[in-house]
Structure formats: structure tokens, C-alpha cells
Enzyme design. Sequence first.
Site, PDB file in Angstrom:
ATOM      1  N   ASP A 143      51.831  28.903  41.059  1.00 13.16           N
ATOM      2  CA  ASP A 143      51.088  29.885  41.437  1.00 13.16           C
ATOM      3  C   ASP A 143      52.041  31.104  41.292  1.00 13.16           C
ATOM      4  O   ASP A 143      53.168  30.902  41.617  1.00 13.16           O
ATOM      5  CB  ASP A 143      50.379  29.897  42.489  1.00 13.16           C
ATOM      6  CG  ASP A 143      49.271  30.874  42.752  1.00 13.16           C
ATOM      7  OD1 ASP A 143      48.011  30.537  42.561  1.00 13.16           O
ATOM      8  OD2 ASP A 143      49.415  32.026  43.018  1.00 13.16           O
ATOM      9  N   ARG A 195      43.875  46.192  51.299  1.00  9.11           N
ATOM     10  CA  ARG A 195      45.335  45.430  50.889  1.00  9.11           C
ATOM     11  C   ARG A 195      46.455  46.327  51.092  1.00  9.11           C
ATOM     12  O   ARG A 195      47.452  45.884  51.622  1.00  9.11           O
ATOM     13  CB  ARG A 195      45.165  44.656  49.893  1.00  9.11           C
ATOM     14  CG  ARG A 195      43.910  43.575  50.042  1.00  9.11           C
ATOM     15  CD  ARG A 195      43.725  42.727  48.878  1.00  9.11           C
ATOM     16  NE  ARG A 195      42.635  41.539  49.318  1.00  9.11           N
ATOM     17  CZ  ARG A 195      42.533  40.606  48.365  1.00  9.11           C
ATOM     18  NH1 ARG A 195      42.991  40.486  47.324  1.00  9.11           N
ATOM     19  NH2 ARG A 195      41.401  39.882  48.443  1.00  9.11           N
TER      20      ARG A 195
HETATM   21  C1  LIG Z   1      41.035  31.830  42.937  1.00  9.59           C
HETATM   22  S1  LIG Z   1      42.500  31.061  42.916  1.00  9.59           S
HETATM   23  C2  LIG Z   1      42.107  29.501  42.105  1.00  9.59           C
HETATM   24  C3  LIG Z   1      42.488  28.268  42.771  1.00  9.59           C
HETATM   25  C4  LIG Z   1      42.350  27.077  42.030  1.00  9.59           C
HETATM   26  N1  LIG Z   1      42.651  26.881  40.705  1.00  9.59           N
HETATM   27  C5  LIG Z   1      40.802  26.719  42.252  1.00  9.59           C
HETATM   28  O1  LIG Z   1      39.957  26.907  41.348  1.00  9.59           O
HETATM   29  O2  LIG Z   1      40.344  26.305  43.325  1.00  9.59           O
HETATM   30  C6  LIG Z   1      43.329  32.066  41.649  1.00  9.59           C
HETATM   31  C7  LIG Z   1      44.883  31.697  41.745  1.00  9.59           C
HETATM   32  O3  LIG Z   1      45.361  32.271  40.602  1.00  9.59           O
HETATM   33  C8  LIG Z   1      46.720  32.878  41.005  1.00  9.59           C
HETATM   34  N2  LIG Z   1      47.020  33.756  39.694  1.00  9.59           N
HETATM   35  C9  LIG Z   1      46.640  35.057  39.546  1.00  9.59           C
HETATM   36  N3  LIG Z   1      47.310  35.443  38.331  1.00  9.59           N
HETATM   37  C10 LIG Z   1      48.241  34.703  38.143  1.00  9.59           C
HETATM   38  C11 LIG Z   1      49.358  34.663  37.015  1.00  9.59           C
HETATM   39  N4  LIG Z   1      49.383  35.685  36.413  1.00  9.59           N
HETATM   40  N5  LIG Z   1      50.157  33.521  37.110  1.00  9.59           N
HETATM   41  C12 LIG Z   1      50.087  32.534  38.255  1.00  9.59           C
HETATM   42  N6  LIG Z   1      49.006  32.539  39.040  1.00  9.59           N
HETATM   43  C13 LIG Z   1      48.191  33.647  39.165  1.00  9.59           C
HETATM   44  C14 LIG Z   1      46.514  33.589  42.307  1.00  9.59           C
HETATM   45  O4  LIG Z   1      47.455  33.833  43.009  1.00  9.59           O
HETATM   46  C15 LIG Z   1      45.591  32.725  42.911  1.00  9.59           C
HETATM   47  O5  LIG Z   1      46.220  31.772  43.684  1.00  9.59           O
END
Ligand SMILES: C[S@@+](CC[C@H](N)C(=O)[O-])C[C@H]1O[C@@H](n2cnc3c(N)ncnc32)[C@H](O)[C@@H]1O
Length: 279
Positions: A150, A41
Site C-alpha cells: 500500500d 483532512r
Molecule cells: C479502500 S482501500 C482497499 C483495501 C482492500 N483492497 C479492500 O478491498 O478491502 C484502498 C487502498 O488503496 C491504497 N492506494 C491508493 N492509491 C494507491 C497507490 N497509488 N499505490 C498504492 N496504494 C494505493 C490506499 O492507501 C488504500 O489503503
Amino acid sequence: MTSFSEIPDLDGEQFQRFARLIHEKAHIHLKDHKITLLSNRLRKRLRALKLASYDDYFRYINDEATAKQEMVHFLEAVTTNESYFWRTTQNFEALKKHVLPELVKAYRGSRLKFWSAGCSTGEEPYNLAIEIVESMKSLGHFEWELLGSDISNRVVDFARAGIYSGRKIERIPENILRRYFRKLDDQDAYQVRQDLREKIKFDTENLFEANHPGQHCIFCRNVMIYFNRQDQEKLVNRFYDMLVDGGYLFIGHAESLQMLDTGFKTRPTEEGVLYQKQS
Ligand SMILES: C[S@@+](CC[C@H](N)C(=O)[O-])C[C@H]1O[C@@H](n2cnc3c(N)ncnc32)[C@H](O)[C@@H]1O
């Protein structure tokens, strides 16, 4: 000239430096076996910025002149954003069967607040919005609002546009797809109905800095899995404080609050364990 694909993976020390930065900024805990993933990445960022090495990139991301702008891309490069509609439908079944009837009754006359925390590309908040609207057929009308947030700008922009195709929408029942989406002309893609898109507020923010008190339901699914135990506990306790009495926290099917010290009351149901703030 070295081509970017020839740049080797990060060495252990470089990996640790980036991992510490990721933890400091997003609380994401990168395990050691993610070294190849992170190298791949970051190589893309090196290419985009025409930088020759990871060390140059580390200086770039820590340089006052470039840090703020690059941090957005850096965090986007390290987050995992997988999401799709109708994911872990037991959560939505429990919402419709137990949670909404109870909250609508307990908070009659109030506007119910929902938050999809870590909403990625928007499937979760739209799915939630559809379930809320559908539930009114049996529960009657109630006022509601929904926030999707997010840390990644890119996914929040994607969510605002609300255009999906392929695997992301393949589980949506046909009648729901027809009712809440419109097929885009000449494309194999569907866009969420405008009124739903306008109803949801989307924001870019770090969960560890967010403060949205008065929530009735918080969905934070498949996000905490990337944090260590200490950060999970900190976040879950922040959610607890932001929920109203009797409010609910929904987490992913591979996640649990079992090992965490929190005030949540557990409620076993056929659809899985519910986590409720004591009332
Ligand atoms: C795997 S996705 C989950 C999406 C959705 N909640 C679902 O279950 O389908 C995880 C998301 O968490 C976000 N994320 C990770 N760390 C974060 C933080 N500290 N603050 C806000 N968002 C965060 C990532 O950018 C990502 O889009």
C-alpha cells in the site's frame, strides 16, 4: 488567534492545486465534490504543523527540506483505507472453486505467488492467506507466497501488527476466528496467528512504481475506483504484464475492466466475472 476549526474550506483554486499534486504522486483522482473532505483532512495537517493557511501548507509540501517527510502524511491524509474481513466473498468463492484448482494443476511444483495490491490495513491479504491454507484441505499442499502493499506507511504498519476488532472482524465465521486468530488478553481485539503474519511480506509502495513479475493472482479491489480511466488502464496493463500466463486479476465489485483496453480474457462464473491473462 484563529482556531484551526475556523479555517474555511479550500477555495476552488487551492483545491485544484492540491488535487493536481495528489494525482501526480498517487494517481488518485479527486472529484470536485471532495473539497470539504480534503479541507477537513488538511486542517489536521495544519494543526499538527502549526501552519496558518493552506497556502503555507502547499509551500511546505513543495519545499525540498520538508517535502519528502511530509508527503507520507499528506498521502495518508488523502487516501481512503476502509477494509474488513470477508469483504465481497464471491471473489474468494471463485478463487477456491475455479482459480486455485486450475492454477495448482497448471503450475504443479511451482510456488504460487499472490499479491494484494492496495492492501490497506491487511484484512484482504490475511483473508486471502486463510483461504489459501483452507483450500489445501481439498487440493493438497502447495508452496505459496503473498505480498501485501500500500502507498500508506500507517496502514502497512497496522497490517503487520494484524490486530483487529469490531466491524472489521464481525463477518468472520466463528470457526475461522478460533483457528486463525488469538484473542488478546483483556481486550476486545483479535490478532492474526503469528505464522500467518510472518508468512506475508508487507511493503509500502506506489502501485504505479511497483514491479512484481511472476504473479499467479493479483487482488486489487476497491483501489482503482479512485483513479481516472487513463490511469486505470495503465495500471491494469501493468498487472497484465506482471501475471503469469493463465494468471488472474481480482477487482472490486463496483469496478470493471469493460471500458478499458486490456488483454484480459473474461470468464463468467456464478461468482462473478473472472479476468484471466491469456495463456
Ligand atoms: C479502500 S482501500 C482497499 C483495501 C482492500 N483492497 C479492500 O478491498 O478491502 C484502498 C487502498 O488503496 C491504497 N492506494 C491508493 N492509491 C494507491 C497507490 N497509488 N499505490 C498504492 N496504494 C494505493 C490506499 O492507501 C488504500 O489503503
